[in-house]
Design a protein around this motif. Structure first.
Motif, short mmCIF file in Angstrom:
data_model
loop_
_atom_site.label_atom_id
_atom_site.label_comp_id
_atom_site.label_asym_id
_atom_site.label_seq_id
_atom_site.Cartn_x
_atom_site.Cartn_y
_atom_site.Cartn_z
N LYS A 120 13.56 12.53 32.40
CA LYS A 120 12.91 12.84 31.13
C LYS A 120 13.96 13.21 30.09
O LYS A 120 14.88 13.99 30.36
CB LYS A 120 11.91 13.99 31.29
N ILE A 121 13.83 12.62 28.92
CA ILE A 121 14.65 12.98 27.76
C ILE A 121 13.68 13.63 26.79
O ILE A 121 12.94 12.95 26.07
CB ILE A 121 15.33 11.75 27.16
N PRO A 122 13.61 14.96 26.77
CA PRO A 122 12.51 15.64 26.08
C PRO A 122 12.67 15.66 24.57
O PRO A 122 13.77 15.55 24.02
CB PRO A 122 12.55 17.05 26.65
N LEU A 123 11.53 15.82 23.90
CA LEU A 123 11.51 15.94 22.45
C LEU A 123 12.01 17.31 22.00
O LEU A 123 12.69 17.42 20.98
CB LEU A 123 10.08 15.71 21.94
N HIS A 124 11.67 18.34 22.76
CA HIS A 124 12.05 19.71 22.43
C HIS A 124 12.81 20.34 23.60
O HIS A 124 12.58 19.96 24.76
CB HIS A 124 10.81 20.57 22.14
#
Length: 476
Positions: A120-124
């Motif tokens: 996962k490359i998170p938004l936050h």
């Protein structure tokens, strides 16, 4: 609408870990945040702006994949006369942020979280998305709470959204809910989720819409042998999705009435795309009656069947051309999402998708009879381009991960023959095109010394399966 995410069963192979790192480096992506963004996020968790309205008495629950921590949504359903009330709490990201602060600006650069192969490359930063802003159980959280009243048939009668403090009681997952669904008390949130979900599915069929029941691909790594398969979809996942879709429909109605907002739009599917899907159905051995429209065909698919799960994935080609339409003063000329057969807006996943926080702020202001915040209006026109760019990154990342997994799965079978159907040819060279093979359900490049027989059954030879280049190629 889901995404095609590969999950890993068993131990994650070293080749997969290396491949994911290579993809992220090639695409200039990183799950890590600059230190100033992490620091700003940590500071933000200490002093959120808590709403005055207290709805912690409502017994909200969350339902997500096992292990999920970025919990955007919590629900509480109840009977209301001969109808129903859906209370739907959505995480309030902006209770922690200031417009233009480091976390906000980084979110605008990213646009959305990226997923693939349990990466996962998170938004936050996780301190927010999996901590202070997430609707985790037994924690008071600021949220946007939708109250949607439905009649006995599941049609929305009225809806409002307001900021409120909420407290989730349980963090549930799809598998456990499905196991217990026949034993839950009548009138409980979970019992009503099935009732309302089934009613909304019937409404979807009535209006000619279809929401793709996207199965997730899973790769099972067994002693360095890779098996690629589709995970069975559970009915509870469809019911849960219908609550989110319902919220998207009522939010679009609010925005249209207020003449300000941002809609998720999709033009009708072009005929050539439907023709290509018919060829794919043949490749997978699935009957598609000549007089049946694509919406009814998709609804007839059973994602628990591997071939039909692959068909659902192929049907995502009908979503090409989806975009966002921002407006202030007049409703767009084409406000409809063709697949859903209704105007629709994204407002239920602000921890994972930037646009949702804008839709929530707009709807809350409209319901309160207040002015839409100026920071929303200032960036509204640019938001479709921001989300288009992030969508391209998400699509490229997801495709690269799927290609990696398919190449790893097939690398030991180079030289073997497979049965399939040619689904399309290139416009400038009819000797090159795409083939859908039946087992495993993979679509890849195919080449031949003569024009490819589009739509016909073929036996192809696997000529290349290279995990480094992530290329799979067949020859005829």
């Amino acid at each position: 609408m889901g995404t095609r995410v590969v999950h890993v069963k068993g131990a994650t192979a070293e080749e997969l870990r290396k491949g994911l790192v290579a993809i992220q480096q090639e695409q200039h992506l990183s799950p890590d945040f600059p230190e100033q963004v992490e620091q700003a996020a940590r500071q933000a968790t200490a002093s959120p702006r808590l709403p005055a309205r207290d709805l912690t008495d409502l017994e909200f629950v969350t339902i997500d994949p096992p292990g999920a921590m970025d919990l955007d949504q919590a629900m509480h359903l109840e009977v209301d006369g001969d109808g129903y009330v859906v209370h739907y709490a959505i995480a309030d990201v902006m209770a922690f942020l200031e417009p233009g602060d480091p976390v906000d600006e980084e979110a605008h650069r990213r646009g959305e979280s990226l997923y693939g192969a349990d990466s996962k490359i998170p938004l936050h930063p996780k301190v927010l998305s999996e901590g202070a802003a997430s609707l985790l159980p037994d924690q008071d959280r600021p949220a946007f709470v939708w109250t949607i009243r439905l009649d006995a048939g599941g049609e929305a009668l009225e809806s409002t959204v307001e900021r409120a403090l909420v407290r989730s009681r349980q963090r549930l997952d799809y598998e456990s809910v499905q196991r217990e669904i026949d034993r839950v008390p009548a009138g409980s949130t979970l019992a009503l989720l099935r009732t309302v979900g089934e009613l909304r599915l019937a409404k979807e069929a009535e209006r000619g819409g279809v929401s793709l029941p996207m199965p997730a691909q899973e790769v099972d790594v067994r002693d360095d042998h890779w098996v690629l398969e589709y995970r069975d979809m559970l009915p509870v996942e469809s019911w849960n999705a219908q609550i989110s879709l319902l919220t998207g429909f009522v939010s679009a109605s609010l925005m249209a009435a207020g003449k300000v907002g941002i809609l998720r739009t999709l033009p009708p599917a072009p005929e050539h795309a439907v023709t290509r899907l018919r060829r794919t159905a043949r490749a997978l051995g699935i009957d598609w009656p000549g007089g049946q429209g694509h919406a009814d065909f998709i609804r007839s698919l059973d994602p628990s069947d591997p071939a039909e799960a692959a068909m659902v994935v192929a049907c995502t080609s009908l979503l090409r051309g989806a975009g966002y339409a921002a407006f202030d003063g007049h409703v767009p000329d084409q406000p409809v999402h063709a697949a859903l057969a209704s105007p629709y807006a994204h407002v239920t996943a602000p921890l994972r998708r930037l646009v949702d926080r804008y839709g929530l702020e707009i709807c809350a202001a409209l319901c309160a009879g207040e002015q839409v915040p100026q920071w929303v209006l200032d960036r509204l026109d640019a938001l479709p381009d921001t989300m288009r760019d992030s969508g391209r990154r998400a699509h490229a990342y997801e495709n690269a991960v799927v290609n990696l997994v398919e190449a790893e799965t097939l690398k030991s079978r180079v030289g073997e023959q497979f049965e399939g159907v040619v689904t399309e040819v290139e416009h400038d060279d009819e000797r090159k095109g795409a083939v859908m093979v039946r087992d495993p359900a993979v679509e890849a490049t195919v080449t031949s010394h003569s024009p490819l027989p589009v739509g016909e059954d073929v036996t192809v030879t696997l000529a290349e399966a290279d995990p480094v280049s992530r290329k799979v190629r067949f020859t005829l």
